[in-house]
Design an enzyme around this catalytic site. Structure first.
Site, PDB file in Angstrom:
ATOM      1  N   THR A  32       0.829  -1.211   0.000  1.00 34.53           N
ATOM      2  CA  THR A  32       0.000   0.000   0.000  1.00 34.53           C
ATOM      3  C   THR A  32       0.863   1.262   0.000  1.00 34.53           C
ATOM      4  OG1 THR A  32      -0.096  -0.277   2.388  1.00 34.53           O
ATOM      5  CG2 THR A  32      -2.034  -0.974   1.152  1.00 34.53           C
ATOM      6  N   GLY A 119      17.632 -10.994   3.761  1.00 34.92           N
ATOM      7  CA  GLY A 119      16.808 -11.727   2.789  1.00 34.92           C
ATOM      8  C   GLY A 119      15.562 -12.331   3.405  1.00 34.92           C
ATOM      9  N   GLY A 121      12.942 -10.562   4.518  1.00 35.78           N
ATOM     10  CA  GLY A 121      11.789  -9.663   4.432  1.00 35.78           C
ATOM     11  C   GLY A 121      11.599  -8.845   5.691  1.00 35.78           C
ATOM     12  N   SER A 124      16.379  -5.674   6.384  1.00 35.27           N
ATOM     13  CA  SER A 124      17.778  -5.550   6.796  1.00 35.27           C
ATOM     14  C   SER A 124      18.443  -4.404   6.044  1.00 35.27           C
ATOM     15  CB  SER A 124      18.530  -6.860   6.556  1.00 35.27           C
ATOM     16  OG  SER A 124      18.475  -7.212   5.194  1.00 35.27           O
ATOM     17  N   ASP A 169       9.575   0.743   4.974  1.00 37.83           N
ATOM     18  CA  ASP A 169      10.650   0.174   5.789  1.00 37.83           C
ATOM     19  C   ASP A 169      11.456   1.260   6.509  1.00 37.83           C
ATOM     20  OD1 ASP A 169       9.720  -2.011   4.405  1.00 37.83           O
ATOM     21  OD2 ASP A 169      11.414  -2.083   3.015  1.00 37.83           O
TER      22      ASP A 169
HETATM   23  C1  GLA Z   1       8.968  -4.060   0.645  1.00 35.08           C
HETATM   24  C2  GLA Z   1       9.206  -2.605   0.282  1.00 35.08           C
HETATM   25  C3  GLA Z   1       8.202  -1.684   0.968  1.00 35.08           C
HETATM   26  C4  GLA Z   1       6.765  -2.166   0.751  1.00 35.08           C
HETATM   27  C5  GLA Z   1       6.659  -3.663   1.038  1.00 35.08           C
HETATM   28  C6  GLA Z   1       5.303  -4.199   0.699  1.00 35.08           C
HETATM   29  O1  GLA Z   1       9.228  -4.272   1.993  1.00 35.08           O
HETATM   30  O2  GLA Z   1      10.510  -2.236   0.646  1.00 35.08           O
HETATM   31  O3  GLA Z   1       8.373  -0.360   0.507  1.00 35.08           O
HETATM   32  O4  GLA Z   1       6.317  -1.843  -0.528  1.00 35.08           O
HETATM   33  O5  GLA Z   1       7.629  -4.417   0.339  1.00 35.08           O
HETATM   34  O6  GLA Z   1       4.351  -3.687   1.573  1.00 35.08           O
END
Ligand code: GLA
Length: 380
Positions: A32, A119, A121, A124, A169
């Site tokens: 989003t 890696g 998610g 990092s 992030d």
């Molecule tokens: C990754 C991207 C974020 C976001 C998510 C999905 O983590 O770095 O910016 O788009 O995927 O929500």
């Protein structure tokens, strides 16, 4: 964390300081951010630490305690996108992004020490960028506020490291506080902290790292982003954020099936974020969020098509073993799932996931609980 000791050992003198920044899990609000929508992440208690000191000769030396990761050396004046590979581009990209803003950045010796799994998610790379950004901000005397550092780090990730990601992030890493999740509107960039007392309610948030690596500088992520932009264009809106579910249902005949599904994910996910935030702010039990987390997963799996067999199995198994709800977290195509569980059942639910992965012939997942941790700061 031992960035200071490793710095001293490698460079032979004391660093000027230590700065650190956390990885994150996203509780809800996936894919989003680049649609100008809502996200609701929390910083986790795993951090990247940077020890740094300025140099007078304009040279940037980068090293890490991670086994098998090469050191790098480059002149700040010669930093251009595409020149570096691997972890060092996240640090160098931050230097570059300060330079793009006309801020004079000295050379530096930098030592990175991180315990955010790579890696998985869990951001990092954002943790590294944000720790480096605080270091450079201080050592170059730039004095940029955290909100500006979010965009600076995003630019490092997008234009220097080549991953077309949003602001989720870096916002989570820079703006979070311990004991809270961060509600962020990615259009206005307004955010507020929402208390999340997992332990106080006897709950635990389990991360299931599937050990299937993901990468957002390749294929799928950028493709999803384009799908969303095209759908918004077809519907004549600046971003999918503008739409409600009834709008979308009415507009359905104008979208191809796939575009409709992508948009339906984004629009319904924004609504789910608002539901979750309202639930918590009304003081309702955290356990009550389970169903909405699981709905988010179904939407990511079926409409947005960014899940993986391993993530689906992690979600199915944890829910079957008693989790209130579970979903993939982050960009998908591998990485981690999270499960909201009664703390007392965490051990048994972890064991159930591990058994199911073994039966399916998948790699042994790492399962661990995370607490809403502190945001980026000067110090360890
Ligand atoms: C990754 C991207 C974020 C976001 C998510 C999905 O983590 O770095 O910016 O788009 O995927 O929500």
């Amino acid at each position: 964390m031992n960035a200071r000791g490793a710095f001293r050992e490698l460079y032979g003198y004391e660093p000027a300081g230590i700065w650190s920044a956390p990885g994150r899990v996203n509780l809800i609000g996936e894919h989003t951010d680049y649609n100008e929508g809502y996200v609701f992440p929390l910083a986790i208690d795993r951090r990247a630490g940077v020890a740094a000191a300025p140099r007078q000769d304009g040279v940037l030396r980068l090293a890490t305690t991670a086994p098998g990761s090469a050191a790098a050396e480059i002149k700040v004046a010669e930093l251009v996108p595409g020149r570096l590979a691997g972890w060092s581009r996240y640090v160098a990209g931050v230097h570059w992004a300060f330079g793009v803003r006309g801020i004079d950045v000295p050379g530096m010796d930098i030592l990175l020490d991180s315990d955010v799994p790579v890696g998985a998610g869990l951001s990092s790379s954002a943790a590294v960028e944000c720790a480096a950004a605080l270091a450079v901000n201080d050592l170059a005397g730039a004095g940029l506020p955290a909100e500006d550092l979010v965009l600076l780090c995003q630019q490092a990730e997008n234009d220097f490291a080549g991953a077309p990601t949003g602001i989720l992030d870096q916002s989570a890493s820079l703006l979070s506080q311990a004991g809270h999740a961060l509600f962020l509107d990615c259009r206005s960039r307004e955010s507020r902290l929402v208390p999340l007392d997992l332990a106080g309610e006897g709950m635990s948030l389990l991360v299931i790292d599937t050990k299937v690596g993901h990468a957002h500088d390749s294929g799928g992520y950028a493709e999803r982003r384009r799908d969303c932009e095209r759908a918004a264009e077809t519907l004549g809106v600046a971003s999918l954020r503008e739409l409600t579910l009834p709008d979308l249902v009415l507009a359905a005949p104008r979208l191809e099936r796939k575009a409709y599904q992508r948009a339906r994910h984004v629009v319904s996910e924004n609504a789910r974020v608002l539901t979750v935030v309202a639930h918590l702010e009304a003081g309702r039990p955290i356990r009550g969020l389970g169903q909405v987390l699981s709905s988010s997963h179904e939407s990511l799996r079926d409409d947005f098509e960014v899940s993986s067999p391993e993530l689906d199995l992690a979600v199915e198994t944890t829910v079957a073993a008693g989790a209130a709800g579970a979903r993939m977290t982050g960009g998908g195509f591998g990485g981690s799932a999270l499960a909201l569980v009664n703390a007392a059942e965490a051990g048994q639910i972890s064991a159930a996931v591990k058994r199911s992965f073994e039966r399916a012939g998948y790699a042994d997942p790492e399962v661990f609980a995370v607490e809403p941790g502190a945001g980026a700061r000067s110090g360890d």
